[in-house]
Design a protein around this motif. Structure first.
Motif, PDB file in Angstrom:
ATOM      1  N   GLN B  37       1.514 -28.584  12.183  1.00  0.00           N
ATOM      2  CA  GLN B  37       1.982 -30.006  12.359  1.00  0.00           C
ATOM      3  C   GLN B  37       1.023 -30.757  13.367  1.00  0.00           C
ATOM      4  N   ILE B  38       0.199 -31.558  12.911  1.00  0.00           N
ATOM      5  CA  ILE B  38      -0.760 -32.313  13.646  1.00  0.00           C
ATOM      6  C   ILE B  38       0.236 -33.209  14.476  1.00  0.00           C
ATOM      7  N   LEU B  39      -0.154 -33.535  15.757  1.00  0.00           N
ATOM      8  CA  LEU B  39       0.717 -34.333  16.534  1.00  0.00           C
ATOM      9  C   LEU B  39       1.040 -35.647  15.911  1.00  0.00           C
ATOM     10  N   GLY B  40       2.453 -35.833  15.978  1.00  0.00           N
ATOM     11  CA  GLY B  40       2.865 -37.246  15.352  1.00  0.00           C
ATOM     12  C   GLY B  40       3.112 -37.144  14.073  1.00  0.00           C
ATOM     13  N   GLN B  41       2.692 -36.135  13.210  1.00  0.00           N
ATOM     14  CA  GLN B  41       2.908 -36.087  12.209  1.00  0.00           C
ATOM     15  C   GLN B  41       3.720 -34.958  11.181  1.00  0.00           C
ATOM     16  N   LYS B  42       3.976 -35.004  10.072  1.00  0.00           N
ATOM     17  CA  LYS B  42       5.008 -34.008   9.487  1.00  0.00           C
ATOM     18  C   LYS B  42       4.297 -32.783   9.404  1.00  0.00           C
ATOM     19  N   VAL B  43       5.417 -31.668   9.345  1.00  0.00           N
ATOM     20  CA  VAL B  43       5.195 -30.162   9.089  1.00  0.00           C
ATOM     21  C   VAL B  43       4.478 -29.924   7.831  1.00  0.00           C
ATOM     22  N   GLU B  44       3.169 -29.421   7.680  1.00  0.00           N
ATOM     23  CA  GLU B  44       2.661 -29.190   6.330  1.00  0.00           C
ATOM     24  C   GLU B  44       2.494 -27.673   6.154  1.00  0.00           C
ATOM     25  N   PHE B  45       2.771 -27.204   4.822  1.00  0.00           N
ATOM     26  CA  PHE B  45       2.571 -25.996   4.215  1.00  0.00           C
ATOM     27  C   PHE B  45       1.144 -25.711   4.256  1.00  0.00           C
ATOM     28  N   LEU B  46       0.764 -24.615   4.839  1.00  0.00           N
ATOM     29  CA  LEU B  46      -0.508 -24.005   4.691  1.00  0.00           C
ATOM     30  C   LEU B  46      -0.816 -22.973   3.709  1.00  0.00           C
ATOM     31  N   VAL B  47       0.065 -21.740   3.736  1.00  0.00           N
ATOM     32  CA  VAL B  47      -0.008 -20.493   2.856  1.00  0.00           C
ATOM     33  C   VAL B  47       1.315 -19.818   2.825  1.00  0.00           C
ATOM     34  N   SER B  48       1.496 -19.306   1.687  1.00  0.00           N
ATOM     35  CA  SER B  48       2.506 -18.405   1.816  1.00  0.00           C
ATOM     36  C   SER B  48       2.185 -16.749   1.384  1.00  0.00           C
ATOM     37  N   PHE B  49       2.784 -15.712   1.820  1.00  0.00           N
ATOM     38  CA  PHE B  49       2.381 -14.416   1.618  1.00  0.00           C
ATOM     39  C   PHE B  49       3.446 -13.452   1.414  1.00  0.00           C
ATOM     40  N   TYR B  50       3.288 -12.881   0.230  1.00  0.00           N
ATOM     41  CA  TYR B  50       4.292 -11.901  -0.399  1.00  0.00           C
ATOM     42  C   TYR B  50       3.500 -10.875  -0.961  1.00  0.00           C
ATOM     43  N   ASN B  51       4.148  -9.652  -0.564  1.00  0.00           N
ATOM     44  CA  ASN B  51       3.730  -8.286  -1.184  1.00  0.00           C
ATOM     45  C   ASN B  51       2.320  -7.973  -0.883  1.00  0.00           C
ATOM     46  N   ASN B  52       1.838  -8.506   0.368  1.00  0.00           N
ATOM     47  CA  ASN B  52       0.493  -8.229   0.930  1.00  0.00           C
ATOM     48  C   ASN B  52      -0.607  -9.074   0.243  1.00  0.00           C
ATOM     49  N   GLU B  53      -0.138 -10.090  -0.230  1.00  0.00           N
ATOM     50  CA  GLU B  53      -1.276 -10.994  -0.906  1.00  0.00           C
ATOM     51  C   GLU B  53      -0.701 -12.607  -0.821  1.00  0.00           C
ATOM     52  N   ILE B  54      -1.695 -13.464  -0.556  1.00  0.00           N
ATOM     53  CA  ILE B  54      -1.041 -14.729  -0.432  1.00  0.00           C
ATOM     54  C   ILE B  54      -0.537 -15.119  -2.130  1.00  0.00           C
ATOM     55  N   SER B  55       0.509 -15.804  -1.971  1.00  0.00           N
ATOM     56  CA  SER B  55       1.114 -16.154  -3.168  1.00  0.00           C
ATOM     57  C   SER B  55       1.120 -17.779  -3.484  1.00  0.00           C
ATOM     58  N   GLU B  56       0.634 -18.484  -2.204  1.00  0.00           N
ATOM     59  CA  GLU B  56       0.443 -19.925  -2.765  1.00  0.00           C
ATOM     60  C   GLU B  56      -0.327 -20.344  -1.476  1.00  0.00           C
ATOM     61  N   LYS B  57      -1.076 -21.292  -1.457  1.00  0.00           N
ATOM     62  CA  LYS B  57      -1.745 -21.885  -0.508  1.00  0.00           C
ATOM     63  C   LYS B  57      -1.991 -23.593  -0.788  1.00  0.00           C
ATOM     64  N   SER B  58      -2.216 -24.227  -0.047  1.00  0.00           N
ATOM     65  CA  SER B  58      -2.470 -25.657   0.004  1.00  0.00           C
ATOM     66  C   SER B  58      -3.888 -26.098  -0.029  1.00  0.00           C
ATOM     67  N   GLU B  59      -4.136 -27.213  -0.126  1.00  0.00           N
ATOM     68  CA  GLU B  59      -5.444 -27.807  -0.009  1.00  0.00           C
ATOM     69  C   GLU B  59      -6.154 -27.499   1.303  1.00  0.00           C
ATOM     70  N   ILE B  60      -5.245 -27.611   2.239  1.00  0.00           N
ATOM     71  CA  ILE B  60      -5.818 -27.403   3.640  1.00  0.00           C
ATOM     72  C   ILE B  60      -6.398 -26.054   3.969  1.00  0.00           C
ATOM     73  N   PHE B  61      -5.866 -25.029   3.357  1.00  0.00           N
ATOM     74  CA  PHE B  61      -6.112 -23.793   3.464  1.00  0.00           C
ATOM     75  C   PHE B  61      -7.469 -23.454   2.678  1.00  0.00           C
ATOM     76  N   ASP B  62      -8.469 -23.855   3.223  1.00  0.00           N
ATOM     77  CA  ASP B  62      -9.784 -23.542   2.707  1.00  0.00           C
ATOM     78  C   ASP B  62     -10.460 -22.293   3.084  1.00  0.00           C
TER      79      ASP B  62
END
Lengths: 113, 111
Positions: B37-62
């Protein structure tokens, strides 16, 4: 892509007055819907959630929310606000259970005494 | 009541430095997430992790970002070379099928 809109950035109510915070979503089907509250310097606390069934859901701290499919809305209400309710409120959705949350921009609630 | 714990609560780092944000999720949860959450902005998804691996990531997660669950209890977010725009509150979450539990957040300030 799915999205959540909270049209009110800032709302001020008097203590004891009723409250309604608006939330609209955009998605082709019915998502799972949530309301979170964030007090200053704190994390996000779940107030309530809607998955299916009864469209009026009860949460903690006296809050309730009503899901209206026809309006794609999930508005949060409280009949009588307390000064301690001053916080930022976020509406969020997920598409399936255990998937990521997509948040709205939040509504900051100020309570005057 | 079980809770998600994040450390540190506040970190200041110089631009270009590496930072590691730490989280201890709730022990029997299987799904883990990082949001920011950048100051004054909304909460943004970065990455999800399941079963010891990334299951989804956003464009931010470079490529500057990585996540790890090194020991079965900690869940870390590493930013390899921080930029000024990485300054934000970073939230860790773990969830059951029906509910996500968030930590108190780490405020990262890049100077």
């Amino acid at each position: 892509a799915q999205s959540v809109t909270q049209p009110d950035i800032h709302i001020t109510v008097s203590e004891g007055a009723s409250l309604e915070l608006r939330c609209n979503y955009s998605y082709g089907a019915t998502p799972y819907l949530f309301w979170y509250v964030q007090s200053p310097g704190q994390g996000l606390q779940l107030l309530l959630k809607y998955f299916s069934g009864d469209t009026l859901v009860q949460g903690i701290k006296g809050f309730e929310a009503e899901f209206k499919r026809s309006q794609s809305s999930f508005n949060l209400r409280k009949p009588s606000v307390h000064w301690s309710d001053a916080a930022e409120y976020f509406c969020a959705l997920s598409l399936v259970t255990a998937s990521k949350l997509t948040f709205g921009t939040g509504t900051r609630l100020q309570v005057t005494l | 009541e079980p809770e998600v714990t994040q450390t540190p609560s506040h970190q200041v780092t110089q631009m270009g430095q590496e930072v590691i944000l730490r989280c201890v999720p709730i022990s029997n949860h299987l799904y883990f997430y990082w949001y920011r959450q950048i100051l004054g902005q909304k909460v943004e998804f970065l990455v999800s992790f399941y079963n010891n691996e990334i299951s989804e990531k956003s464009e931010i997660f470079d490529d500057q970002f990585s996540v790890e669950r090194p020991d079965g209890s900690n869940f870390t977010l590493k930013i390899r070379s921080t930029k000024l725009e990485d300054s934000a509150m970073y939230f860790c979450a773990s969830r059951t099928d029906t509910e996500a539990f968030f930590g108190q957040g780490t405020r990262l300030t890049v100077v």
